[in-house]
Design an enzyme around this catalytic site. Sequence first.
Site, PDB file in Angstrom:
ATOM      1  N   TYR A 100       1.434 -14.040   0.602  1.00  0.00           N
ATOM      2  CA  TYR A 100       0.435 -14.765   1.390  1.00  0.00           C
ATOM      3  C   TYR A 100      -1.066 -14.573   1.144  1.00  0.00           C
ATOM      4  CZ  TYR A 100       0.521 -10.412   4.000  1.00  0.00           C
ATOM      5  OH  TYR A 100       0.426  -8.812   4.359  1.00  0.00           O
ATOM      6  N   ILE A 156      -0.868  -7.252  -5.620  1.00  0.00           N
ATOM      7  CA  ILE A 156      -2.045  -6.771  -4.942  1.00  0.00           C
ATOM      8  C   ILE A 156      -2.643  -5.771  -5.990  1.00  0.00           C
ATOM      9  CG2 ILE A 156      -3.099  -5.267  -3.284  1.00  0.00           C
ATOM     10  CD1 ILE A 156      -0.659  -6.222  -1.401  1.00  0.00           C
ATOM     11  N   ASP A 175       2.335   1.932 -13.575  1.00  0.00           N
ATOM     12  CA  ASP A 175       3.511   1.197 -12.935  1.00  0.00           C
ATOM     13  C   ASP A 175       4.706   1.284 -13.875  1.00  0.00           C
ATOM     14  OD1 ASP A 175       5.361  -0.847 -12.165  1.00  0.00           O
ATOM     15  OD2 ASP A 175       3.642  -1.742 -11.322  1.00  0.00           O
ATOM     16  N   VAL A 205       1.930   0.365  -4.271  1.00  0.00           N
ATOM     17  CA  VAL A 205       3.354   0.350  -4.338  1.00  0.00           C
ATOM     18  C   VAL A 205       4.240  -0.023  -3.257  1.00  0.00           C
ATOM     19  CG1 VAL A 205       2.908   1.894  -6.362  1.00  0.00           C
ATOM     20  CG2 VAL A 205       3.778   2.794  -4.347  1.00  0.00           C
ATOM     21  N   ASN A 211       9.295   6.347  -3.198  1.00  0.00           N
ATOM     22  CA  ASN A 211       8.197   6.751  -3.303  1.00  0.00           C
ATOM     23  C   ASN A 211       7.574   7.599  -1.931  1.00  0.00           C
ATOM     24  OD1 ASN A 211       7.416   5.334  -5.417  1.00  0.00           O
ATOM     25  ND2 ASN A 211       7.401   3.285  -4.294  1.00  0.00           N
ATOM     26  N   THR A 232      -3.767   1.425   1.150  1.00  0.00           N
ATOM     27  CA  THR A 232      -3.449   0.067   1.880  1.00  0.00           C
ATOM     28  C   THR A 232      -2.004  -0.214   1.595  1.00  0.00           C
ATOM     29  OG1 THR A 232      -4.078  -0.890   0.145  1.00  0.00           O
ATOM     30  CG2 THR A 232      -5.790  -0.455   1.681  1.00  0.00           C
ATOM     31  N   ARG A 234       1.569   1.642   2.052  1.00  0.00           N
ATOM     32  CA  ARG A 234       2.725   1.692   2.991  1.00  0.00           C
ATOM     33  C   ARG A 234       2.405   3.173   3.647  1.00  0.00           C
ATOM     34  NH1 ARG A 234       3.007  -2.134   4.360  1.00  0.00           N
ATOM     35  NH2 ARG A 234       4.651  -3.699   4.941  1.00  0.00           N
ATOM     36  N   ASP A 258      -5.150   2.613   5.652  1.00  0.00           N
ATOM     37  CA  ASP A 258      -4.966   1.412   6.311  1.00  0.00           C
ATOM     38  C   ASP A 258      -3.567   1.447   7.039  1.00  0.00           C
ATOM     39  OD1 ASP A 258      -5.635  -1.144   7.489  1.00  0.00           O
ATOM     40  OD2 ASP A 258      -4.132  -1.818   6.109  1.00  0.00           O
ATOM     41  N   GLU A 263       2.125   5.560  11.905  1.00  0.00           N
ATOM     42  CA  GLU A 263       1.799   4.447  12.669  1.00  0.00           C
ATOM     43  C   GLU A 263       2.907   3.820  13.467  1.00  0.00           C
ATOM     44  OE1 GLU A 263       0.312   1.340   9.964  1.00  0.00           O
ATOM     45  OE2 GLU A 263       2.516   0.463   9.477  1.00  0.00           O
ATOM     46  N   HIS A 295      -4.013  -0.766  10.126  1.00  0.00           N
ATOM     47  CA  HIS A 295      -2.945  -1.579   9.184  1.00  0.00           C
ATOM     48  C   HIS A 295      -3.472  -3.183   9.464  1.00  0.00           C
ATOM     49  CE1 HIS A 295       1.463  -1.966   7.356  1.00  0.00           C
ATOM     50  NE2 HIS A 295       0.669  -2.848   7.040  1.00  0.00           N
TER      51      HIS A 295
HETATM   52  P1  NAD Z   1       4.589  -6.157  -5.779  1.00  0.00           P
HETATM   53  O1  NAD Z   1       5.919  -6.000  -5.396  1.00  0.00           O
HETATM   54  O2  NAD Z   1       4.094  -7.234  -6.259  1.00  0.00           O
HETATM   55  O3  NAD Z   1       4.091  -5.094  -6.740  1.00  0.00           O
HETATM   56  C1  NAD Z   1       4.589  -3.481  -6.397  1.00  0.00           C
HETATM   57  C2  NAD Z   1       4.533  -2.682  -7.764  1.00  0.00           C
HETATM   58  O4  NAD Z   1       4.524  -1.573  -7.424  1.00  0.00           O
HETATM   59  C3  NAD Z   1       5.568  -3.441  -8.763  1.00  0.00           C
HETATM   60  O5  NAD Z   1       5.107  -3.681  -9.882  1.00  0.00           O
HETATM   61  C4  NAD Z   1       6.391  -1.896  -9.026  1.00  0.00           C
HETATM   62  O6  NAD Z   1       6.993  -2.173 -10.149  1.00  0.00           O
HETATM   63  C5  NAD Z   1       5.206  -0.871  -8.603  1.00  0.00           C
HETATM   64  N1  NAD Z   1       5.954   0.395  -8.301  1.00  0.00           N
HETATM   65  C6  NAD Z   1       6.813   0.881  -7.433  1.00  0.00           C
HETATM   66  N2  NAD Z   1       6.935   2.127  -7.381  1.00  0.00           N
HETATM   67  C7  NAD Z   1       6.078   2.631  -8.178  1.00  0.00           C
HETATM   68  C8  NAD Z   1       5.484   3.784  -8.528  1.00  0.00           C
HETATM   69  N3  NAD Z   1       6.141   4.839  -7.863  1.00  0.00           N
HETATM   70  N4  NAD Z   1       4.304   3.989  -9.188  1.00  0.00           N
HETATM   71  C9  NAD Z   1       3.789   2.946  -9.799  1.00  0.00           C
HETATM   72  N5  NAD Z   1       4.097   1.566  -9.524  1.00  0.00           N
HETATM   73  C10 NAD Z   1       5.249   1.681  -8.772  1.00  0.00           C
HETATM   74  O7  NAD Z   1       3.990  -5.711  -4.186  1.00  0.00           O
HETATM   75  P2  NAD Z   1       2.493  -6.022  -3.503  1.00  0.00           P
HETATM   76  O8  NAD Z   1       2.564  -7.356  -3.027  1.00  0.00           O
HETATM   77  O9  NAD Z   1       1.480  -5.782  -4.853  1.00  0.00           O
HETATM   78  O10 NAD Z   1       2.428  -5.095  -2.444  1.00  0.00           O
HETATM   79  C11 NAD Z   1       2.114  -3.885  -2.733  1.00  0.00           C
HETATM   80  C12 NAD Z   1       2.080  -2.831  -1.472  1.00  0.00           C
HETATM   81  O11 NAD Z   1       1.128  -3.286  -0.585  1.00  0.00           O
HETATM   82  C13 NAD Z   1       3.558  -2.946  -0.761  1.00  0.00           C
HETATM   83  O12 NAD Z   1       3.876  -1.739  -0.402  1.00  0.00           O
HETATM   84  C14 NAD Z   1       3.147  -3.967   0.231  1.00  0.00           C
HETATM   85  O13 NAD Z   1       4.031  -3.660   1.646  1.00  0.00           O
HETATM   86  C15 NAD Z   1       1.855  -3.311   0.786  1.00  0.00           C
HETATM   87  N6  NAD Z   1       1.010  -4.466   1.625  1.00  0.00           N
HETATM   88  C16 NAD Z   1       0.382  -3.796   2.432  1.00  0.00           C
HETATM   89  C17 NAD Z   1      -0.623  -4.752   3.531  1.00  0.00           C
HETATM   90  C18 NAD Z   1      -1.400  -4.130   4.338  1.00  0.00           C
HETATM   91  O14 NAD Z   1      -1.874  -5.213   5.239  1.00  0.00           O
HETATM   92  N7  NAD Z   1      -1.974  -3.043   4.296  1.00  0.00           N
HETATM   93  C19 NAD Z   1      -0.322  -6.131   3.145  1.00  0.00           C
HETATM   94  C20 NAD Z   1       0.892  -6.554   2.286  1.00  0.00           C
HETATM   95  C21 NAD Z   1       1.488  -5.537   1.463  1.00  0.00           C
HETATM   96  C1  COI Z   2       2.703  -6.618   5.189  1.00  0.00           C
HETATM   97  O1  COI Z   2       2.546  -7.780   4.962  1.00  0.00           O
HETATM   98  O2  COI Z   2       3.708  -5.878   4.445  1.00  0.00           O
HETATM   99  C2  COI Z   2       1.944  -5.703   5.759  1.00  0.00           C
HETATM  100  O3  COI Z   2       1.811  -4.575   5.415  1.00  0.00           O
HETATM  101  C3  COI Z   2       1.061  -6.361   6.792  1.00  0.00           C
HETATM  102  C4  COI Z   2       1.460  -6.491   8.382  1.00  0.00           C
HETATM  103  C5  COI Z   2       2.872  -6.032   8.321  1.00  0.00           C
HETATM  104  C6  COI Z   2       0.753  -5.828   9.158  1.00  0.00           C
END
Ligand code: NAD
Ligand code: COI
Length: 333
Positions: A100, A156, A175, A205, A211, A232, A234, A258, A263, A295
């Site tokens: 998104y 990200i 990665d 990740v 993980n 930021t 998980r 974050d 949580e 978060h």
């Molecule tokens: P993505 O699926 O595009 O990328 C994740 C990457 O992590 C992949 O390339 C995968 O190969 C790699 N990976 C998996 N395990 C690994 C490890 N042990 N070491 C190194 N690399 C590893 O995901 P994304 O969209 O970039 O999201 C990344 C993280 O951010 C996810 O956990 C997602 O849920 C989280 N996230 C957080 C928020 C927030 O508000 N804090 C919001 C959205 C997503």
């Molecule tokens: C996600 O989109 O995965 C997030 O971490 C954001 C939300 C659940 C607070």
Amino acid sequence: MKITAFGVRPDERQHFERWTKHTGDDIRQTAELLTPEALALAKGSQGITSFQTVPYAAGIFKAMRQLHIPWLALRNTGVDNVDFAAAEREGIRITNVPAYSPNAIAEFALADMLYLLRQTGLVQRDLHANHYQAATHHIGRELRTSTVGVIGTGRIGRSLIASLNGIGAKVLAFDPHPKTDASLQYESVSFQTLLKHSDIVTLHVPGTPANTHLIDEAALALMKPGSLLINTGRPNLIDTTAVISALQSGQLGGVGIDTFEHEADDLLALDQAGRFNDPQWQTLLAMPNVILSPHIAYYTDTAVRNMVECALQALHDLQDHQASNCEVYPEGM
Ligand code: NAD
Ligand code: COI
């Protein structure tokens, strides 16, 4: 299409309303989180959309099947809080919103880095205590002259690397399934090398079981003394007990969190005043070299609009084409 939307926040309402105007969908919005009990509100709906960080447990999917609602469209990315085995058993199909706004989270991680590098917490602490002179003595470090270790080069991680390239920081990345992107400059290294040579380590990740506690006592011991850690990603990625010890010993110079380890439990146990009663959270909150957030790294106007529209589009795709690009499958399928 008749849809019930759970966990709706005030800032999402305008997007649901605009969608309704364009499509004629009948969308019932509720602030309630999705639970087996709350599902009664969705009776007669063809699909559900939901947003929450607390678990999607088995009872939800059982109740969905009983109400003949086959589709759940999450308005977020992470799916670590979903009991996929239960969803599969009950024949429920699930979609998420994979991208998104990766930039929103990348920029938030960057903000945490700058806050910690410039010792902003210490400056604020001194100013709030009316120690103006003391507040002028917290010398900062520059991001441009730092080495940043990016763990996870997915959407990200790559967005963050692009920003770090613009600033001129040196970037190391790890990665196990590296994504090639010729527009980015970084050095692919092993996990251990990244920890040993980074001034800042940032996690991007998924929160898979494998993980859990990726950053534990052993990983922290490998990091440079005084280095910074940002999560930021998980809640399960860092061992908070080990991180607090490393902050107390000075092995870590600062931390940005974050996604706090406990949580989900803490949210479910909020007291009547809405306090987040967790001793580790309170310990971290009291440290000026720690920046906590609830978060919200995702939380921008762009992200919220995309979350609502992509989730609703996924429900339409499932209804009209029996398939969605955003369908999420249990691990191993
Ligand atoms: P993505 O699926 O595009 O990328 C994740 C990457 O992590 C992949 O390339 C995968 O190969 C790699 N990976 C998996 N395990 C690994 C490890 N042990 N070491 C190194 N690399 C590893 O995901 P994304 O969209 O970039 O999201 C990344 C993280 O951010 C996810 O956990 C997602 O849920 C989280 N996230 C957080 C928020 C927030 O508000 N804090 C919001 C959205 C997503
Ligand atoms: C996600 O989109 O995965 C997030 O971490 C954001 C939300 C659940 C607070």
